[in-house]
Every structure is written in C-alpha cells, then in structure tokens.
Design a protein around this motif. Structure first.
Motif, PDB file in Angstrom:
ATOM      1  N   ASN A  86       0.827  -1.208   0.000  1.00 43.31           N
ATOM      2  CA  ASN A  86       0.000   0.000   0.000  1.00 43.31           C
ATOM      3  C   ASN A  86       0.863   1.262   0.000  1.00 43.31           C
ATOM      4  O   ASN A  86       0.546   2.239  -0.685  1.00 43.31           O
ATOM      5  CB  ASN A  86      -0.934   0.000   1.214  1.00 43.31           C
ATOM      6  N   SER A  87       1.964   1.248   0.743  1.00 39.17           N
ATOM      7  CA  SER A  87       2.874   2.390   0.768  1.00 39.17           C
ATOM      8  C   SER A  87       3.498   2.610  -0.615  1.00 39.17           C
ATOM      9  O   SER A  87       3.601   3.745  -1.084  1.00 39.17           O
ATOM     10  CB  SER A  87       3.964   2.161   1.815  1.00 39.17           C
ATOM     11  N   ALA A  88       3.900   1.507  -1.251  1.00 37.12           N
ATOM     12  CA  ALA A  88       4.505   1.612  -2.583  1.00 37.12           C
ATOM     13  C   ALA A  88       3.490   2.150  -3.596  1.00 37.12           C
ATOM     14  O   ALA A  88       3.825   2.987  -4.446  1.00 37.12           O
ATOM     15  CB  ALA A  88       5.035   0.251  -3.032  1.00 37.12           C
ATOM     16  N   LYS A  89       2.247   1.676  -3.494  1.00 40.52           N
ATOM     17  CA  LYS A  89       1.205   2.176  -4.404  1.00 40.52           C
ATOM     18  C   LYS A  89       0.994   3.673  -4.210  1.00 40.52           C
ATOM     19  O   LYS A  89       0.869   4.425  -5.184  1.00 40.52           O
ATOM     20  CB  LYS A  89      -0.115   1.442  -4.152  1.00 40.52           C
ATOM     21  N   SER A  90       0.956   4.102  -2.960  1.00 38.99           N
ATOM     22  CA  SER A  90       0.740   5.516  -2.660  1.00 38.99           C
ATOM     23  C   SER A  90       1.885   6.363  -3.210  1.00 38.99           C
ATOM     24  O   SER A  90       1.658   7.405  -3.827  1.00 38.99           O
ATOM     25  CB  SER A  90       0.611   5.708  -1.149  1.00 38.99           C
ATOM     26  N   LYS A  91       3.120   5.887  -2.981  1.00 39.23           N
ATOM     27  CA  LYS A  91       4.288   6.635  -3.475  1.00 39.23           C
ATOM     28  C   LYS A  91       4.300   6.675  -5.001  1.00 39.23           C
ATOM     29  O   LYS A  91       4.631   7.700  -5.596  1.00 39.23           O
ATOM     30  CB  LYS A  91       5.579   6.011  -2.943  1.00 39.23           C
ATOM     31  N   ALA A  92       3.947   5.549  -5.620  1.00 35.36           N
ATOM     32  CA  ALA A  92       3.919   5.510  -7.081  1.00 35.36           C
ATOM     33  C   ALA A  92       2.858   6.463  -7.622  1.00 35.36           C
ATOM     34  O   ALA A  92       3.086   7.175  -8.618  1.00 35.36           O
ATOM     35  CB  ALA A  92       3.649   4.087  -7.566  1.00 35.36           C
ATOM     36  N   ALA A  93       1.706   6.495  -6.961  1.00 35.06           N
ATOM     37  CA  ALA A  93       0.637   7.403  -7.406  1.00 35.06           C
ATOM     38  C   ALA A  93       1.071   8.855  -7.239  1.00 35.06           C
ATOM     39  O   ALA A  93       0.846   9.685  -8.133  1.00 35.06           O
ATOM     40  CB  ALA A  93      -0.636   7.130  -6.605  1.00 35.06           C
ATOM     41  N   ASP A  94       1.720   9.163  -6.099  1.00 31.49           N
ATOM     42  CA  ASP A  94       2.203  10.529  -5.883  1.00 31.49           C
ATOM     43  C   ASP A  94       3.249  10.911  -6.922  1.00 31.49           C
ATOM     44  O   ASP A  94       3.237  12.023  -7.456  1.00 31.49           O
ATOM     45  CB  ASP A  94       2.807  10.666  -4.478  1.00 31.49           C
ATOM     46  N   TYR A  95       4.161   9.985  -7.199  1.00 33.92           N
ATOM     47  CA  TYR A  95       5.216  10.254  -8.181  1.00 33.92           C
ATOM     48  C   TYR A  95       4.612  10.449  -9.574  1.00 33.92           C
ATOM     49  O   TYR A  95       4.999  11.360 -10.310  1.00 33.92           O
ATOM     50  CB  TYR A  95       6.221   9.105  -8.187  1.00 33.92           C
ATOM     51  N   ALA A  96       3.651   9.600  -9.925  1.00 35.96           N
ATOM     52  CA  ALA A  96       3.009   9.719 -11.235  1.00 35.96           C
ATOM     53  C   ALA A  96       2.249  11.029 -11.347  1.00 35.96           C
ATOM     54  O   ALA A  96       2.302  11.711 -12.377  1.00 35.96           O
ATOM     55  CB  ALA A  96       2.064   8.534 -11.461  1.00 35.96           C
ATOM     56  N   GLU A  97       1.561  11.413 -10.268  1.00 38.23           N
ATOM     57  CA  GLU A  97       0.815  12.672 -10.285  1.00 38.23           C
ATOM     58  C   GLU A  97       1.769  13.853 -10.406  1.00 38.23           C
ATOM     59  O   GLU A  97       1.511  14.797 -11.168  1.00 38.23           O
ATOM     60  CB  GLU A  97      -0.016  12.786  -8.998  1.00 38.23           C
ATOM     61  N   SER A  98       2.863  13.788  -9.677  1.00 38.74           N
ATOM     62  CA  SER A  98       3.857  14.855  -9.743  1.00 38.74           C
ATOM     63  C   SER A  98       4.458  14.945 -11.150  1.00 38.74           C
ATOM     64  O   SER A  98       4.633  16.045 -11.689  1.00 38.74           O
ATOM     65  CB  SER A  98       4.958  14.595  -8.711  1.00 38.74           C
ATOM     66  N   GLY A  99       4.750  13.771 -11.726  1.00 37.95           N
ATOM     67  CA  GLY A  99       5.302  13.747 -13.094  1.00 37.95           C
ATOM     68  C   GLY A  99       4.299  14.282 -14.103  1.00 37.95           C
ATOM     69  O   GLY A  99       4.661  15.015 -15.034  1.00 37.95           O
ATOM     70  N   ALA A 100       3.047  13.915 -13.901  1.00 36.40           N
ATOM     71  CA  ALA A 100       2.005  14.389 -14.820  1.00 36.40           C
ATOM     72  C   ALA A 100       1.846  15.894 -14.705  1.00 36.40           C
ATOM     73  O   ALA A 100       1.707  16.605 -15.722  1.00 36.40           O
ATOM     74  CB  ALA A 100       0.685  13.689 -14.517  1.00 36.40           C
ATOM     75  N   ASP A 101       1.868  16.435 -13.491  1.00 32.62           N
ATOM     76  CA  ASP A 101       1.762  17.883 -13.299  1.00 32.62           C
ATOM     77  C   ASP A 101       2.942  18.602 -13.944  1.00 32.62           C
ATOM     78  O   ASP A 101       2.769  19.656 -14.584  1.00 32.62           O
ATOM     79  CB  ASP A 101       1.695  18.234 -11.805  1.00 32.62           C
TER      80      ASP A 101
END
Length: 121
Positions: A86-101
C-alpha cells in the motif's frame, strides 16, 4: 534422555517380573492366583493406556501451539507485506501525479511560447 527412558523401562519390567514371581510363589489356590495376576495385568494395562493418552494429549497441545505460533507469525508478515504494498502504491501514485503535473506545466509553457511566437511573427 534416552538413558533415563531405558532405566525407567527396566525398572517397570523388573517390578512387573517381581510382582508376577511373588504372585506365583504365594501360597494361594490356582484360581485365586490367576485372578490376582489378571487384576495386576489389567491395572498395568490401564496405567499404560492413561500414560499413552496423556502423552498424546500433550503432543496434540504442543502441535496446536506450534501451529498457532506459525499462524500468528505468518499473519504479521502478511500484514507487513500488505502495508509495504500500500505504501509503494501511494508513493507511485504521488510520483506519477507529480510527473504528470510537471509534464502538463512544460507542455503548457511550450504551447504558450509557441503561441507568443506565432502572434509576434
């Protein structure tokens, strides 16, 4: 441990043999003697059954405790693994969102630059 078991077994066999000899040499009638021997053997069999049952119960309890211990350890490990996922999923989602922004910002900046270039031309 094996030596102690051998000693105990030898003592029990010796006691049984001594008791049997005592009964055989006693001045009793044959019928009474056979009855006494049968009673003694039945008592020994009952004691052996009780001891075997007690040992089986102890082994069953030990096995049950071992299974419970393994289950609790596995459950804890599974919970830790789930938390890590769950932590890895959250970090991946945050990283993807940051990259997308960041990508949106760069595309928007480039589009604005082109738009300004075209309007100034």
């Amino acid at each position: 441990m094996k030596d102690q078991a051998k000693i105990i077994a030898a003592l029990l066999v010796g006691a049984a043999a001594g008791a049997a000899l005592g009964l055989l040499l006693a001045p009793e009638k044959g019928e009474e003697l056979r009855g006494d021997i049968a009673d003694y053997v039945n008592d020994l069999v009952d004691k052996a059954k009780n001891k075997a049952q007690s040992t089986a119960d102890n082994i069953k309890e030990y096995g049950s405790n071992a299974v419970d211990s393994v289950k609790s350890k596995f459950s804890g490990a599974a919970s830790n693994a789930e938390d890590a996922i769950n932590s890895a999923k959250s970090k991946a989602a945050d990283y993807a969102e940051s990259g997308a922004d960041s990508a949106k910002s760069k595309v928007k900046g480039t589009a604005n630059d082109w738009n300004n270039s075209i309007q100034n031309a």
